[in-house]
Design a protein around this motif. Structure first.
Motif, short mmCIF file in Angstrom:
data_model
loop_
_atom_site.label_atom_id
_atom_site.label_comp_id
_atom_site.label_asym_id
_atom_site.label_seq_id
_atom_site.Cartn_x
_atom_site.Cartn_y
_atom_site.Cartn_z
N HIS A 178 0.83 -1.26 0.01
CA HIS A 178 -0.12 0.07 -0.10
C HIS A 178 0.78 1.35 0.08
N VAL A 179 1.94 1.13 -0.90
CA VAL A 179 2.77 2.43 -0.87
C VAL A 179 2.15 3.65 -1.81
N VAL A 180 1.83 4.65 -1.25
CA VAL A 180 1.67 5.93 -1.86
C VAL A 180 2.33 6.17 -2.78
N GLU A 181 1.57 6.92 -4.07
CA GLU A 181 2.41 7.41 -5.15
C GLU A 181 3.44 8.44 -4.75
N GLY A 182 4.70 8.23 -5.16
CA GLY A 182 5.76 9.35 -4.87
C GLY A 182 6.99 8.59 -3.71
N TYR A 183 6.51 7.47 -3.44
CA TYR A 183 7.51 6.78 -2.43
C TYR A 183 7.88 5.39 -3.02
N VAL A 184 9.03 4.79 -2.74
CA VAL A 184 9.74 3.79 -2.94
C VAL A 184 9.81 2.78 -2.02
N ALA A 185 9.15 1.54 -2.03
CA ALA A 185 9.28 0.50 -1.02
C ALA A 185 10.96 -0.15 -1.06
N PRO A 186 11.21 -0.26 0.29
CA PRO A 186 12.74 -0.71 0.50
C PRO A 186 12.99 -1.94 -0.30
N PRO A 187 14.28 -2.33 -0.35
CA PRO A 187 14.55 -3.68 -0.68
C PRO A 187 14.65 -4.59 0.51
N GLN A 188 14.44 -5.95 0.26
CA GLN A 188 14.29 -6.98 1.08
C GLN A 188 15.00 -6.91 2.20
N ASN A 189 16.20 -6.41 2.45
CA ASN A 189 17.05 -6.38 3.44
C ASN A 189 16.58 -5.46 4.52
N VAL A 190 15.84 -4.47 4.29
CA VAL A 190 15.07 -3.48 4.96
C VAL A 190 14.00 -3.98 5.90
N ARG A 191 13.03 -4.88 5.07
CA ARG A 191 11.98 -5.58 5.59
C ARG A 191 12.48 -6.41 6.71
N GLU A 192 13.74 -6.96 6.32
CA GLU A 192 14.17 -8.02 7.54
C GLU A 192 14.90 -7.27 8.76
N LEU A 193 15.10 -6.02 8.75
CA LEU A 193 15.50 -5.18 9.64
C LEU A 193 14.35 -4.82 10.48
N LEU A 194 13.16 -4.60 9.90
CA LEU A 194 11.50 -4.41 10.53
C LEU A 194 11.49 -5.35 11.48
N ILE A 195 11.48 -6.76 10.90
CA ILE A 195 11.32 -7.79 11.85
C ILE A 195 12.26 -8.07 12.90
N LYS A 196 13.18 -7.92 12.73
CA LYS A 196 14.54 -7.86 13.59
C LYS A 196 14.12 -6.96 14.68
N ALA A 197 13.69 -5.74 14.55
CA ALA A 197 13.43 -4.53 15.28
C ALA A 197 12.24 -4.88 16.10
N SER A 198 11.40 -5.65 15.59
CA SER A 198 10.33 -6.35 16.30
C SER A 198 10.69 -7.11 17.15
N ASN A 199 11.49 -7.97 17.11
CA ASN A 199 12.00 -9.16 17.72
C ASN A 199 12.83 -8.59 19.30
N GLU A 200 13.31 -7.40 18.74
CA GLU A 200 14.23 -6.88 19.73
C GLU A 200 13.42 -5.89 20.96
N ILE A 201 12.41 -5.46 20.56
CA ILE A 201 11.52 -4.87 21.46
C ILE A 201 11.09 -5.59 22.76
N THR A 202 11.50 -5.13 23.84
CA THR A 202 10.87 -5.70 24.94
C THR A 202 10.19 -4.63 25.86
N THR A 203 10.03 -5.08 27.07
CA THR A 203 9.40 -4.35 28.22
C THR A 203 10.24 -4.43 29.32
N GLN A 204 9.98 -3.06 30.38
CA GLN A 204 10.95 -2.95 31.19
C GLN A 204 10.63 -4.16 32.57
#
Length: 381
Positions: A355-381
């Motif tokens: 659902h990318v809005v016109e005027g933007y470019v979706a990132p390459p696959q390695n960036v999508r993997e970074l989002l998943i890695k970030a999700s797995n890194e997030i914890t609570t205190q």
């Protein structure tokens, strides 16, 4: 014959009885069961728990149209609301570090000094890319005529050294339309707030102008030399720059491509590192992204990414392209917000880029993997 009719009548009666019995079981005696099944098929028990969570974000105006689109779809799917303030990258970083918001967005990544200061506690991902475009309002130029500019011309315009649209240097870049260029003063529009878009634009001027634009005039917020001429106009956010260009004949400015498209503004072709004049497109931005230096962990230092993309080599590479980053804490105090952020990151990686809005470019696959890695890194205190 009567025997056959009787058998048929009995058969119909049996079928009617069975149908009525099961209809009663489903729609009468088990209404609660039916409701539960319907909800479960749409959402999970975890998502029901997160319904009503409100996430607060602020920062880059670059990404605002895209976040607005994602937020709408994400809320419809999961009942999680995302409130995003388009205040500019500088203010967004400040609000994030003060913990006024849950996440920040900044076109440039954290500087190396800031990354060292928060190393291990901050996650950043260049989750979207796009071009910064040069827009102009010259009534004499038809829409099908594309103005050509390079970093030298733009640097001199923003320094106040090129005053008129029919300046000899601008004419030299546009030999086929010299008679159309008017002897009118150029109204120079820039961002008045601390802006990642400004940092991308001034980085290009510094890298590509052969020394015309000095290093000290690179950043999110600078003192524009053209201000002294009285022809400089500041606009708050990309929205403000866009409105100034629309309303002011003979003006020039810089915004993200999405704003130019939405407002049907004229966009200049810009001379790239290979010496070709290139207009923004998904293809020309992707060409620039081939050179992007993207780390493998959201905890890493991303401070070299801008330099690797702006004025990148390539015959068809658009020279003023850049990322926009999402900034996150590794640890959150609020469990529900932490889980909502994790869900949002995974959703963007798996579904949001459809659902990318016109005027933007979706990132390459390695960036999508970074989002998943970030999700797995997030914890609570």
């Amino acid at each position: 014959m009567q025997k056959i009719v009787a058998i048929a009548v009995i058969a119909i009666a049996i079928i009617a009885f069975i149908t009525a019995y099961y209809a009663l079981q489903i729609y009468g005696g088990r209404k609660e069961g039916l409701t539960t099944v319907t909800v479960t098929s749409i959402t999970t028990s975890t998502n029901i728990q997160l319904q009503g969570v409100v996430l607060q974000g602020a920062g880059s105006s670059f990404v605002y149209p895209q976040i607005s689109e994602w937020s709408k779809i994400f809320q419809e799917m999961y009942g999680i609301q995302i409130n995003y303030q388009s205040v500019g990258s500088g203010a967004g970083q400040s609000m994030f570090f003060q913990k006024i918001v849950d996440f920040g967005c900044s076109d440039p990544p954290l500087s190396r000094d800031m990354w060292l200061k928060y190393n291990g506690s901050i996650l950043q991902i260049p989750w979207l890319f796009g071009p910064v475009v040069i827009i102009y309002n010259i009534p004499e130029l038809p829409k099908n005529v594309i103005l050509r500019l390079d970093a030298v011309a733009l640097a001199k315009i923003y320094k106040g050294e090129i005053v008129y649209w029919d300046d000899a240097y601008i004419k030299s870049l546009n030999p086929n339309i010299t008679s159309m260029l008017p002897h009118k003063e150029i109204v120079v529009v820039y961002r008045s707030d601390a802006s990642g878009t400004t940092e991308i634009f001034t980085t290009f001027l510094y890298k590509a102008s052969g020394g015309v634009w000095p290093r000290e005039l690179v950043g999110k917020s600078i003192s524009w030399p053209v201000e002294a001429s009285g022809r400089g106009v500041g606009g708050k956010g990309s929205e403000g720059v866009t409105q100034n260009i629309k309303q002011t004949p003979y003006s020039i400015g810089y915004v993200e491509w999405s704003y130019a498209i939405k407002n049907n503004l004229s966009i200049a072709a810009i001379k790239n590192e290979a010496g070709n004049f290139v207009t923004p497109s998904i293809e020309t931005v992707k060409e620039a992204l081939k050179n992007a230096k993207i780390p493998t962990s959201p905890l890493d230092d991303f401070s070299q990414i801008l330099d690797s993309i702006i004025y990148a080599p390539g015959d068809r590479s658009y020279p003023i392209a850049g990322p926009t980053h999402i900034l996150l804490w590794k640890k959150y105090d609020d469990l529900r917000k932490a889980e909502a952020i994790k869900l949002f990151l995974k959703w963007v990686a798996d579904e949001g880029y459809n659902h990318v809005v016109e005027g933007y470019v979706a990132p390459p696959q390695n960036v999508r993997e970074l989002l998943i890695k970030a999700s797995n890194e997030i914890t609570t205190q």
